[in-house]
Design a protein around this motif. Structure first.
Motif, short mmCIF file in Angstrom:
data_model
loop_
_atom_site.label_atom_id
_atom_site.label_comp_id
_atom_site.label_asym_id
_atom_site.label_seq_id
_atom_site.Cartn_x
_atom_site.Cartn_y
_atom_site.Cartn_z
N VAL A 82 0.83 -1.20 0.00
CA VAL A 82 0.00 0.00 0.00
C VAL A 82 0.86 1.25 0.00
O VAL A 82 0.65 2.19 -0.79
CB VAL A 82 -0.95 0.00 1.20
CG1 VAL A 82 -1.70 1.33 1.29
CG2 VAL A 82 -1.95 -1.15 1.11
N GLY A 100 -5.36 2.12 -2.83
CA GLY A 100 -6.39 1.09 -2.73
C GLY A 100 -6.14 -0.10 -3.63
O GLY A 100 -6.65 -1.19 -3.39
N GLY A 103 -4.37 -2.17 -1.47
CA GLY A 103 -5.27 -2.51 -0.37
C GLY A 103 -6.14 -3.70 -0.72
O GLY A 103 -6.36 -4.60 0.11
N TRP A 351 2.16 -4.86 5.50
CA TRP A 351 1.26 -3.70 5.55
C TRP A 351 1.02 -3.25 6.98
O TRP A 351 1.10 -2.05 7.30
CB TRP A 351 -0.08 -4.05 4.89
CG TRP A 351 -1.14 -3.03 5.17
CD1 TRP A 351 -1.29 -1.82 4.55
CD2 TRP A 351 -2.17 -3.11 6.16
NE1 TRP A 351 -2.36 -1.15 5.10
CE2 TRP A 351 -2.91 -1.91 6.08
CE3 TRP A 351 -2.53 -4.09 7.09
CZ2 TRP A 351 -4.01 -1.67 6.91
CZ3 TRP A 351 -3.62 -3.84 7.92
CH2 TRP A 351 -4.35 -2.65 7.82
#
Length: 476
Positions: A82, A100, A103, A351
């Motif tokens: 990300v 995103g 994500g 992440w």
């Protein structure tokens, strides 16, 4: 071990010790059950050599360009998936919402990890089964000779009805995965890849040689590679595109994450090509490993998990040294499953480390516990929770239990969308200077790659996505 800086430009960050370590780790992430059982069956049933040639073209024209795109994002960002996308977006004066993309990959990787470790537990069950058979009967005879064909056929369905055993095996497999991820890039993930992947290839080649001498090798070659262009219909070609995409584990942010540990001295174009070549080679060799044994026993060669957990144990029963070969086969599968689960766990772990600034061991443990709990629910979806359909209100997922829903959501939606957005981001959004500095290409090759990323890859991935959502669009 190279130490780089993270996305903040200050924090020291681990990296792969060498290019070969990265290649082995990336191949380990990509090589999985799809290479071992799905691709050979797809090739055999859909035109043989024609399908293989088309599949290789899909790897070169679709899979490889997206693979290079993902690794260059990670190498440029030097952070979690990300944060790497966000950094490249910021330097390209684009919206931070592009983060995103990764994500979706993080969510997808976690969901796949949850049900993939259940399958890993099945592999552990069969490793124990063949090990116990060796202890009882030795290694020279066939496998499971104290069981009838009906009893062997019932092993897998009976296991799926035993939620407790599957849950225990799932937790064990998650714990083994955690053991490597918690130790870091060089101390855990790299060591697993450097040891397990060569062992995997040795076992794969060894069993293939065994099948060449004791199985129906010539029949398997004809079965797999007879060129029949008439079977290469539109639906079959789209299936080849999907197989090429999923085979390289694209769209789950794994290659972005692994790419973030790559040093600046590594040529990403050459390295990505090596990874794609190794992954494709495994798929081709797997057919020559499995089908001589299956065809020699006169059994069905249909693909899928049934081939691995039902047909092959039966085939090993009538073969010399079948018990030993069966044990070696499932150990080989276990290595492939473990290196894949390690990469899947690393994506959300990396992440969360960047997001919450927690220690690696604690972060990986939290991810592992959550995945194990979801995996237990997935295991019980075959039995006690078989009537629970979490997404039953959506027609696309109607009637699917937790296990199959996790599989469908990731393969039909999240992975294609993630890879589609990656190709759009690199092809149209990211500043050309940033891309040119990372991809290792120049001249005509660079222009051709950019054309593929901008046009062909988005079109192909959109096709995969549409067919996944509307399967009725394809003729039977």
């Amino acid at each position: 071990m190279p130490i780089t800086t993270g996305s903040d430009g200050i924090t020291p960050r681990e990296g792969w010790s060498s290019r070969s370590a990265f290649v082995l780790a990336a191949v380990g992430a990509a090589v999985g059950l799809g290479n071992l059982v799905r691709f050979p069956a797809e090739a055999a049933n859909n035109g043989g050599g024609a399908f293989v040639l088309f599949y290789i073209a899909c790897i070169l024209l679709i899979g490889l360009p997206v693979l290079l795109s993902e690794t260059l994002i990670g190498r440029h960002g030097q952070a979690s998936a990300v944060e790497s996308v966000k950094r490249m977006a910021a330097e390209s004066r684009a919206s931070q919402w592009w983060g995103g993309i990764a994500g979706l990959g993080v969510v997808s990787a976690f969901m796949i990890l949850a049900f993939y470790c259940v399958i890993g537990g099945w592999v552990l069950y069969y490793i124990g089964l063949f090990a116990a058979d060796i202890a009882q009967s030795g290694v020279t005879g066939g496998a499971l000779t104290n069981m009838t064909a009906e009893e062997i056929k019932a092993l897998f369905p009976n296991l799926q009805q035993d939620g407790f055993t599957m849950s225990v095996l799932d937790v064990i497999f998650v714990a083994v995965t955690l053991m490597f991820v918690a130790r870091g890039v060089s101390g855990g993930i790299e060591k697993a890849s450097v040891w397990l992947m060569p062992a995997f290839f040795v076992l794969l080649l060894g069993i293939t040689v065994y099948g060449a001498f004791t199985g129906a090798f010539s029949e398997a070659i004809a079965y797999l590679f007879t060129f029949d262009a008439s079977k290469l219909t539109g639906p079959v070609m789209l299936a080849a595109v999907g197989q090429a995409f999923f085979s390289l584990s694209l769209g789950v942010a794994g290659m972005i994450t692994y790419g973030s540990y790559v040093g600046r001295d590594v040529n990403l174009a050459k390295t990505s090509t090596t990874i794609a070549f190794a992954d494709t080679s495994v798929a081709l060799i797997a057919g020559l490993c499995i089908f001589p044994i299956v065809l020699a026993a006169g059994l069905s060669s249909d693909g899928g998990l049934g081939l691995m957990f039902d047909t092959l144990p039966h085939a090993f029963q009538s073969m010399p040294f079948g018990t030993l070969i069966g044990l070696a086969f499932f150990i080989m599968v276990g290595f492939a499953a473990l290196t894949s689960s390690i990469s899947l766990m690393e994506v959300p772990t990396a992440w969360a480390i960047d997001k919450f600034r927690m220690g690696r061991a604690l972060t990986a443990t939290i991810i592992a516990v959550a995945a194990a709990l979801l995996g237990v629910v997935s295991a019980y979806s075959f039995n006690a929770l078989s009537g629970f359909h979490p997404l039953g209100f959506i027609p696309l997922f109607s009637g699917e239990g937790v296990f199959s829903a996790l599989d469908s959501v990731t393969s039909k939606l999240l992975m294609p969308i993630g890879a589609l957005l990656v190709s759009i981001f690199i092809g149209w959004i990211a500043e050309r200077r940033l891309v040119d500095n990372e991809n290792g290409l120049s001249g005509g090759l660079h222009r051709f790659w950019l054309f593929l990323v901008r046009w062909l890859c988005p079109l192909a991935l959109t096709g995969i996505l549409i067919v996944g959502i509307f399967p009725g669009l394809l003729p039977n």
